[in-house]
Scaffold this active site. Structure first.
Site, PDB file in Angstrom:
ATOM      1  CB  CYS A   1       8.920  -5.802   4.051  1.00 37.41           C
ATOM      2  SG  CYS A   1       7.225  -6.368   4.053  1.00 37.41           S
TER       3      CYS A   1
ATOM      4  CB  VAL B   1      12.732  -2.931   0.553  1.00 34.48           C
ATOM      5  CG1 VAL B   1      13.144  -1.505   0.213  1.00 34.48           C
ATOM      6  CG2 VAL B   1      11.220  -3.019   0.703  1.00 34.48           C
TER       7      VAL B   1
END
Length: 511
Positions: free
Chosen positions: A152, A156
């Site tokens: 993640c 991101v």
């Protein structure tokens, strides 16, 4: 709380010791807990239809998901190829989670490295981490291929793996001709099966680049999918051998995740050779044994390789028949005699046990291909699925499952719940109870709460050992499924009839 080293207790006993019980009691004064009576009152309310409606109305919260995140599947795809080191571009904590998740299921070490991104990299990007990490991985672990996925954090902030790998080559971290397939695998979308598909597609795309020949090599490719039953890989190899096929298994993690103890550790255990994988573009056809774990890979094979693909899910008698007949038609070879005998044994076993499972109502959850396989088998046995829950679902899966259920008299009571979690399942089980649950280890809490017996089939299974070594597909797999379900129900019956002269009224052991 110091313990005598000669009296070390495991976690089952440790927290029952007086000092820990005292600690737990002291904590309560700081937690602001309501009274035990209020807790019990609310707990009872959560078992009602009123709460079920509220539970199913939630949109922005997941409670106890029935899926894992993308990089986990990416790792499983990578370790199926010889000398391949999975590289996770993200934090060390993430890669530790993926490794231990696989290790706890397979009881085997799973090697993977991380670019070890920290707060610095989260602000300025992980390029330096990638350059240094690839250099260290290549020189220390001497892989034949490094397969990179993301977490993640990297997703991101928008790290570009293709550009980063190019920069790493320019810096001399890895040779120009060294294969480095990569897949963007954000955990906040998709699931582990999405990550498997993305990495498998990237590995095959990378290795087959420029390898297309004018003629085929006469082989057949098999892609097992996100396969967590090692016995299924062995069953597939047995089928390939019996048919005397020239075949390539794309992603063969059998030895990696079930290696013998020969007294010496090997970091890379067999797997599909990179040469065979590179030549897979020239095969006659590719057969996948899971549909929903390979959609992007199959599309690439059909569009870019111009190769025929077939999908079979050989769970239960009918589906195994179709798989073997499909192989026979594709290759022009007769079905070997040994499978006729194996089929007869499976049918005989199902006939022996049918009376104990016919008409039993079940709840089942798991990955879409696994659930479809289970439904195929259960309907053949006259088991009636009531709750069918797949968290990482698709519209295609729901349509396929509903069509299968509608075609059987035993599927008429079933409802397919796509995108729902295990807290949804809890409401279903309390409001519409069934005879047993089929799912992974996380359903043990549903079993304890609802008193409905759990049959452990799926991934992960952490709290039982060696189930992953068995097969679930083919005729032998059908016997294993029958064994687990029937004996699980009989064990539950024994537990309910164990009070002498009160519930112990069965005469099944009369001499």
């Amino acid at each position: 709380m110091a313990q005598n080293v000669n009296n070390i207790k495991d976690h089952v006993d440790l927290f029952h010791q007086p000092e820990y019980q005292e600690l737990f009691e002291n904590k309560k004064q700081f937690e602001g807990m309501p009274s035990a009576e209020k807790v019990q009152e609310v707990a009872e309310w959560t078992k009602t239809w009123e709460y079920r409606e509220k539970n199913f109305a939630r949109e922005a919260l997941t409670i106890n998901p029935a899926k894992a995140c993308q990089p986990l599947g990416s790792l499983l795809a990578a370790v199926g190829f010889e000398g391949t080191l999975p590289f996770v571009h993200g934090s060390q904590g993430c890669v530790a989670y993926f490794r231990t998740h696989l290790t706890r299921h397979f009881k085997e070490p799973v090697s993977a490295v991380s670019s070890s991104m920290t707060e610095n990299a989260a602000v300025f990007g992980g390029l330096k981490n990638m350059i240094d990490g690839l250099a260290n991985s290549y020189s220390l672990y001497k892989p034949k291929m490094i397969a990179i996925c993301t977490t993640c954090m990297a997703e991101v902030i928008g790290d570009d793996l293709g550009a980063f790998i190019g920069n790493a080559r320019q810096e001399g971290s890895i040779p120009d001709d060294f294969p480095v397939p990569f897949a963007h695998t954000p955990s906040f979308v998709g699931s582990h099966i999405t990550g498997y598909d993305s990495m498998m597609k990237s590995i095959l795309d990378t290795l087959t680049e420029g390898k297309k020949a004018e003629t085929t090599n006469g082989k057949i490719n098999f892609i097992p999918g996100f396969e967590t039953y090692i016995g299924n890989l062995r069953e597939l190899k047995k089928i390939i051998s019996a048919f005397d096929l020239d075949a390539t298994i794309l992603g063969d993690h059998e030895m990696y995740l079930d290696s013998p103890n020969l007294g010496e550790f090997e970091m890379y255990q067999e797997g599909t050779s990179l040469e065979d994988a590179a030549d897979s573009i020239n095969a006659e056809a590719t057969i996948t044994l899971q549909s929903y774990t390979t959609p992007k890979t199959r599309k690439m094979i059909e569009k870019k390789w111009k190769q025929k693909t077939f999908t079979y899910r050989p769970w239960g008698i009918k589906a195994t028949d179709e798989f073997l007949m499909g192989l026979s038609e594709l290759t022009g070879k007769p079905i070997p005699k040994e499978f006729e005998l194996a089929r007869g044994r499976a049918v005989d076993a199902m006939t022996d046990t049918q009376a104990w499972v016919h008409g039993k109502k079940a709840a089942v959850y798991g990955d879409p291909d696994l659930v479809m396989g289970l439904l195929q088998f259960m309907l053949e046995m006259g088991i009636e699925p009531v709750h069918v829950l797949v968290h990482n679902s698709t519209n295609e899966f729901i349509e396929e499952a509903e069509a299968l259920l509608a075609a059987s008299p035993f599927g008429q009571q079933a409802t397919v719940w796509g995108g729902k979690d295990l807290w949804h399942m809890r409401s279903l089980l309390f409001t519409e109870p069934v005879d047993f649950i089929v799912g992974n280890s996380y359903a043990k809490y549903l079993e304890r709460d609802t008193k409905i017996p759990l049959i452990r089939i799926g991934y992960p299974i952490f709290d039982r050992h060696h189930l992953h070594r068995y097969s679930t597909m083919g005729y032998e797999g059908a016997i294993n499924l029958l064994n687990w379900i029937a004996n699980g129900l009989l064990e539950s019956l024994d537990r309910k009839t164990d009070t002498p002269a009160v519930t112990d009224i069965s005469f099944d052991l009369v001499r």
